[in-house]
Design a protein around this motif. Structure first.
Motif, PDB file in Angstrom:
ATOM      1  N   LYS A  68       0.831  -1.215   0.000  1.00 13.31           N
ATOM      2  CA  LYS A  68       0.000   0.000   0.000  1.00 13.31           C
ATOM      3  C   LYS A  68       0.862   1.260   0.000  1.00 13.31           C
ATOM      4  CE  LYS A  68      -4.284  -1.742   1.994  1.00 13.31           C
ATOM      5  NZ  LYS A  68      -5.210  -1.663   3.137  1.00 13.31           N
ATOM      6  N   GLY A  69       1.978   1.229   0.730  1.00  9.73           N
ATOM      7  CA  GLY A  69       2.887   2.373   0.735  1.00  9.73           C
ATOM      8  C   GLY A  69       3.484   2.629  -0.637  1.00  9.73           C
ATOM      9  N   ALA A  70       3.896   1.560  -1.323  1.00 13.11           N
ATOM     10  CA  ALA A  70       4.430   1.701  -2.683  1.00 13.11           C
ATOM     11  C   ALA A  70       3.359   2.251  -3.618  1.00 13.11           C
ATOM     12  CB  ALA A  70       4.943   0.362  -3.187  1.00 13.11           C
ATOM     13  N   ALA A  71       2.111   1.786  -3.468  1.00 12.13           N
ATOM     14  CA  ALA A  71       1.009   2.279  -4.310  1.00 12.13           C
ATOM     15  C   ALA A  71       0.781   3.764  -4.092  1.00 12.13           C
ATOM     16  CB  ALA A  71      -0.268   1.491  -4.033  1.00 12.13           C
ATOM     17  N   SER A  72       0.910   4.214  -2.849  1.00  9.13           N
ATOM     18  CA  SER A  72       0.706   5.644  -2.580  1.00  9.13           C
ATOM     19  C   SER A  72       1.801   6.501  -3.209  1.00  9.13           C
ATOM     20  CB  SER A  72       0.626   5.901  -1.072  1.00  9.13           C
ATOM     21  OG  SER A  72       1.903   5.784  -0.476  1.00  9.13           O
ATOM     22  N   LEU A  73       2.947   5.876  -3.539  1.00  8.34           N
ATOM     23  CA  LEU A  73       4.055   6.569  -4.206  1.00  8.34           C
ATOM     24  C   LEU A  73       4.039   6.379  -5.722  1.00  8.34           C
ATOM     25  CD1 LEU A  73       6.875   5.714  -1.658  1.00  8.34           C
ATOM     26  CD2 LEU A  73       5.693   7.903  -1.939  1.00  8.34           C
ATOM     27  N   GLY A  74       3.012   5.668  -6.224  1.00  5.61           N
ATOM     28  CA  GLY A  74       2.859   5.533  -7.672  1.00  5.61           C
ATOM     29  C   GLY A  74       3.322   4.218  -8.254  1.00  5.61           C
ATOM     30  N   TYR A  75       3.641   3.234  -7.412  1.00  4.84           N
ATOM     31  CA  TYR A  75       4.078   1.923  -7.894  1.00  4.84           C
ATOM     32  C   TYR A  75       3.084   0.886  -7.390  1.00  4.84           C
ATOM     33  CZ  TYR A  75       8.318   4.453  -8.886  1.00  4.84           C
ATOM     34  OH  TYR A  75       9.208   5.366  -9.366  1.00  4.84           O
ATOM     35  N   MET A 104       5.684 -11.200 -11.118  1.00  5.27           N
ATOM     36  CA  MET A 104       4.889 -10.110 -10.563  1.00  5.27           C
ATOM     37  C   MET A 104       4.890  -8.972 -11.567  1.00  5.27           C
ATOM     38  SD  MET A 104       7.229  -8.337  -7.601  1.00  5.27           S
ATOM     39  CE  MET A 104       8.036  -9.774  -6.935  1.00  5.27           C
ATOM     40  N   VAL A 105       3.769  -8.252 -11.629  1.00  2.00           N
ATOM     41  CA  VAL A 105       3.625  -7.132 -12.544  1.00  2.00           C
ATOM     42  C   VAL A 105       3.364  -5.885 -11.719  1.00  2.00           C
ATOM     43  CG1 VAL A 105       2.333  -6.179 -14.485  1.00  2.00           C
ATOM     44  CG2 VAL A 105       2.714  -8.648 -14.337  1.00  2.00           C
ATOM     45  N   VAL A 106       4.153  -4.839 -11.978  1.00  2.66           N
ATOM     46  CA  VAL A 106       4.058  -3.577 -11.252  1.00  2.66           C
ATOM     47  C   VAL A 106       3.782  -2.474 -12.253  1.00  2.66           C
ATOM     48  CG1 VAL A 106       5.315  -1.925  -9.815  1.00  2.66           C
ATOM     49  CG2 VAL A 106       5.676  -4.386  -9.494  1.00  2.66           C
ATOM     50  N   SER A 107       2.850  -1.589 -11.906  1.00  2.00           N
ATOM     51  CA  SER A 107       2.537  -0.437 -12.740  1.00  2.00           C
ATOM     52  C   SER A 107       3.231   0.790 -12.170  1.00  2.00           C
ATOM     53  CB  SER A 107       1.020  -0.214 -12.773  1.00  2.00           C
ATOM     54  OG  SER A 107       0.718   0.985 -13.443  1.00  2.00           O
ATOM     55  N   ASN A 108       3.963   1.512 -13.020  1.00  2.00           N
ATOM     56  CA  ASN A 108       4.597   2.766 -12.629  1.00  2.00           C
ATOM     57  C   ASN A 108       3.675   3.893 -13.077  1.00  2.00           C
ATOM     58  OD1 ASN A 108       6.109   5.148 -12.564  1.00  2.00           O
ATOM     59  ND2 ASN A 108       8.020   4.103 -13.017  1.00  2.00           N
ATOM     60  N   ASP A 109       2.940   4.478 -12.149  1.00  2.86           N
ATOM     61  CA  ASP A 109       1.977   5.525 -12.488  1.00  2.86           C
ATOM     62  C   ASP A 109       2.645   6.792 -13.006  1.00  2.86           C
ATOM     63  OD1 ASP A 109       0.016   3.780 -11.683  1.00  2.86           O
ATOM     64  OD2 ASP A 109      -0.339   4.749  -9.752  1.00  2.86           O
ATOM     65  N   HIS A 110       3.937   6.969 -12.743  1.00 11.04           N
ATOM     66  CA  HIS A 110       4.652   8.170 -13.187  1.00 11.04           C
ATOM     67  C   HIS A 110       4.959   8.116 -14.680  1.00 11.04           C
ATOM     68  CE1 HIS A 110       5.092   9.154  -8.952  1.00 11.04           C
ATOM     69  NE2 HIS A 110       5.560   7.933  -8.764  1.00 11.04           N
ATOM     70  N   THR A 111       5.218   6.902 -15.200  1.00  5.25           N
ATOM     71  CA  THR A 111       5.591   6.762 -16.614  1.00  5.25           C
ATOM     72  C   THR A 111       4.529   6.032 -17.426  1.00  5.25           C
ATOM     73  OG1 THR A 111       6.691   4.632 -16.256  1.00  5.25           O
ATOM     74  CG2 THR A 111       8.042   6.631 -15.985  1.00  5.25           C
ATOM     75  N   GLY A 112       3.569   5.389 -16.743  1.00  2.00           N
ATOM     76  CA  GLY A 112       2.557   4.603 -17.436  1.00  2.00           C
ATOM     77  C   GLY A 112       3.032   3.214 -17.820  1.00  2.00           C
ATOM     78  N   GLU A 113       4.260   2.854 -17.454  1.00  2.00           N
ATOM     79  CA  GLU A 113       4.817   1.541 -17.788  1.00  2.00           C
ATOM     80  C   GLU A 113       4.240   0.455 -16.894  1.00  2.00           C
ATOM     81  OE1 GLU A 113       9.271   0.925 -18.879  1.00  2.00           O
ATOM     82  OE2 GLU A 113       9.134   2.485 -17.354  1.00  2.00           O
ATOM     83  N   LYS A 114       4.130  -0.740 -17.456  1.00  2.00           N
ATOM     84  CA  LYS A 114       3.852  -1.941 -16.669  1.00  2.00           C
ATOM     85  C   LYS A 114       5.098  -2.801 -16.760  1.00  2.00           C
ATOM     86  CE  LYS A 114      -1.094  -2.130 -16.677  1.00  2.00           C
ATOM     87  NZ  LYS A 114      -2.298  -2.808 -17.112  1.00  2.00           N
ATOM     88  N   LEU A 115       5.694  -3.080 -15.629  1.00  2.00           N
ATOM     89  CA  LEU A 115       6.941  -3.826 -15.561  1.00  2.00           C
ATOM     90  C   LEU A 115       6.669  -5.232 -15.057  1.00  2.00           C
ATOM     91  CD1 LEU A 115       8.947  -0.986 -13.832  1.00  2.00           C
ATOM     92  CD2 LEU A 115       8.948  -1.544 -16.257  1.00  2.00           C
ATOM     93  N   THR A 116       7.219  -6.228 -15.745  1.00  3.46           N
ATOM     94  CA  THR A 116       7.055  -7.616 -15.344  1.00  3.46           C
ATOM     95  C   THR A 116       8.392  -8.124 -14.821  1.00  3.46           C
ATOM     96  OG1 THR A 116       5.352  -7.961 -17.016  1.00  3.46           O
ATOM     97  CG2 THR A 116       6.392  -9.928 -16.098  1.00  3.46           C
TER      98      THR A 116
END
Length: 91
Positions: free
Chosen positions: A18-25, A35-47
């Motif tokens: 939840k802390g990472a999500a609040s920072l945009g990840y 695992m798949v992570v979304s970077n809200d700052h760049t719009g990338e989805k990283l696997t």
């Protein structure tokens, strides 16, 4: 309801995600092998491929996971070395 709900092993893991999500990840998906992570700052989805998981135990007093970022077509196929990442959480 539109909110994301995480199924964590314990409150520490849930707080970290939840802390990472609040920072945009945001953790989009997690399984035994990736695992798949979304970077809200760049719009990338990283696997990330999960290579090893060391669960928490009373001797180590920490848990850790080793992952590698999966290369995508956008990465260009250059001569970059594969990157390994150790993520660790301790008590």
């Amino acid at each position: 309801d539109g909110n994301i709900h995480y199924n964590a092993e314990g409150p520490d893991e849930e707080a970290l995600v939840k802390g990472a999500a609040s920072l945009g990840y945001r953790l989009i998906r997690s399984g035994n092998s990736e695992m798949v992570v979304s970077n809200d700052h760049t719009g990338e989805k990283l696997t990330y491929d999960i290579l090893a998981l060391n669960p928490f135990n009373s001797t180590r007093k920490r848990m850790s996971v080793i992952v590698s970022k999966r290369k995508s077509d956008e990465d260009g196929g250059g001569e970059d070395q594969e990157q390994y990442i150790l993520l660790m959480k301790g008590a």
